[in-house]
Design an enzyme around this catalytic site. Structure first.
Site, PDB file in Angstrom:
ATOM      1  N   HIS A  30      -4.526  -5.264  -2.228  1.00 23.58           N
ATOM      2  CA  HIS A  30      -5.495  -5.088  -1.151  1.00 23.58           C
ATOM      3  C   HIS A  30      -6.580  -6.157  -1.088  1.00 23.58           C
ATOM      4  O   HIS A  30      -7.514  -6.038  -0.300  1.00 23.58           O
ATOM      5  CB  HIS A  30      -6.139  -3.699  -1.256  1.00 23.58           C
ATOM      6  CG  HIS A  30      -5.208  -2.584  -0.906  1.00 23.58           C
ATOM      7  ND1 HIS A  30      -4.204  -2.167  -1.755  1.00 23.58           N
ATOM      8  CD2 HIS A  30      -5.125  -1.802   0.194  1.00 23.58           C
ATOM      9  CE1 HIS A  30      -3.545  -1.164  -1.192  1.00 23.58           C
ATOM     10  NE2 HIS A  30      -4.084  -0.926  -0.010  1.00 23.58           N
ATOM     11  N   GLU A  83      -0.625  -2.725  -8.383  1.00 23.19           N
ATOM     12  CA  GLU A  83      -1.949  -2.997  -7.826  1.00 23.19           C
ATOM     13  C   GLU A  83      -2.665  -1.680  -7.587  1.00 23.19           C
ATOM     14  O   GLU A  83      -2.052  -0.654  -7.300  1.00 23.19           O
ATOM     15  CB  GLU A  83      -1.843  -3.834  -6.554  1.00 23.19           C
ATOM     16  CG  GLU A  83      -1.125  -3.188  -5.396  1.00 23.19           C
ATOM     17  CD  GLU A  83      -2.068  -2.660  -4.329  1.00 23.19           C
ATOM     18  OE1 GLU A  83      -3.301  -2.765  -4.502  1.00 23.19           O
ATOM     19  OE2 GLU A  83      -1.562  -2.143  -3.322  1.00 23.19           O
ATOM     20  N   SER A 108       0.846  -1.190   0.000  1.00 27.33           N
ATOM     21  CA  SER A 108       0.000   0.000   0.000  1.00 27.33           C
ATOM     22  C   SER A 108       0.888   1.248   0.000  1.00 27.33           C
ATOM     23  O   SER A 108       1.811   1.346  -0.809  1.00 27.33           O
ATOM     24  CB  SER A 108      -0.956  -0.045   1.207  1.00 27.33           C
ATOM     25  OG  SER A 108      -1.975   0.914   1.060  1.00 27.33           O
TER      26      SER A 108
END
Length: 337
Positions: free
Chosen positions: A308, A241, A110
């Site tokens: 995620h 991502e 992240s």
């Protein structure tokens, strides 16, 4: 040349929050994760930033950077493992003393991927994109998540192989944790845009596209320097991502990366699963992938174990990788060379 950190037991782990820390009611999550690490034999050093969260960050930028710099420069700390990601890690980059970093593993994803990518691009030190510390608080780990240890204990000159997960988590249920923390219910299947087998080789780079895109045009995102000076013009495999971008924002971001030269000498791209990728009118995420594959003339795979929607592989920025995506079986082999 890529510099690979090396772990020697007993491992001292530094836990600091360069992005978000924890509100008081969340402290038990980190305490449980630290307990699990200590059970495994890790010595854990916990920074003060972990226990606070205010204005979308654990602490002001200079305080976060100071604590991180201390851990990055400490000879005794072999692994830095933030509790989780957040929103504003980019604020600390100008305060990081990159030339003073001692080779050691950093692991996270992240918002943490901003730090991981910047360190590898600027220093050539390999960094690890994988699970959050908080997600290891359960008494057990699924086989895909658990690979973080095997990957980080891999020595220079060795290789490590990972496979797709059996199932993935469709949605978070924080109020209903399992022994594995995750709720792995949906069958995993890595796919290719061409619907045909894919085999690519190259050096891995990547992260959460929402945040690493903001390194473009800065001294922390000089992919051309990395490719020319550190990996001697070897091709790059990007793994990306998407946390929150709709498809048009994703498309804009990918075009910006292309225009900035990030995809020059790229052998292929791996896209992780995403809850985002919201369709705009009749424009679908598969359209984005197909357009990019055509423009760059490279293979693209998607719904990879990354991001995620856990579980996720542990990707090492800078490592040499071979990626095979087949209907009958997929694999990623990372070589620390």
């Amino acid at each position: 040349m890529i510099i690979y950190p090396s772990l020697t037991e007993p491992v001292k782990m530094g836990v600091t929050a360069p992005s978000s820390g924890l509100h008081m009611e969340q402290h038990s999550l980190l305490e449980e994760a630290i307990y699990r690490m200590e059970q495994k034999g890790y010595e854990v050093v916990i920074g003060q930033t972990c226990w606070t969260e205010y204005k979308a960050k654990s602490a002001p930028a200079k305080i976060r950077a100071m604590e991180l710099n201390t851990m990055l420069q400490a000879d005794s700390i072999q692994l830095i493992f933030p509790p989780w990601g957040g929103e504003l890690l980019i604020e600390i980059l100008e305060h990081i003393e990159f030339d003073q970093i001692k080779p050691k593993w950093l692991l996270g994803y992240s918002d943490i991927s901003v730090l991981l990518l910047a360190i590898t691009l600027k220093t050539g030190i390999a960094t690890a994109h994988g699970t959050n510390l908080i997600d290891l608080r359960g008494p057990m780990s699924d086989p895909t998540t658990a690979m973080w240890e095997k990957v980080l204990f891999t020595k220079k000159g060795e290789e490590v192989i990972q496979y797709p997960s059996e199932k993935y988590q469709e949605r978070w249920q924080h109020d209903y944790p399992t022994e594995w923390i995750f709720h792995l219910t949906e069958p995993t299947k890595w796919k290719t845009i061409s619907n045909s087998p894919m085999f690519i080789k190259g050096r891995l780079l990547g992260g959460c596209i929402d945040v690493i895109r903001h390194l473009i045009g800065t001294g922390y995102g000089d992919v051309q320097h990395f490719q020319k000076e550190i990996i001697q013009n070897e091709p790059i495999i990007w793994y990306l991502e998407n946390c929150q971008l709709n498809v048009t924002d994703l498309r804009r971001s990918l075009v910006q990366m292309k225009l900035a030269g990030w995809f020059n000498n790229c052998s292929g791209i791996l896209f992780g699963r995403s809850e985002a990728n919201d369709t705009i009118y009749d424009y679908h995420v598969l359209d984005v992938y197909m357009e990019l594959a055509e423009e760059l003339a490279i293979p693209i795979a998607y719904d990879i174990d990354c991001g995620h929607m856990p579980p996720q592989l542990t990707f090492v920025n800078g490592a040499h990788a071979e990626v095979r995506v087949y209907n009958s079986g997929s694999i990623i082999k990372q070589q620390f060379i």
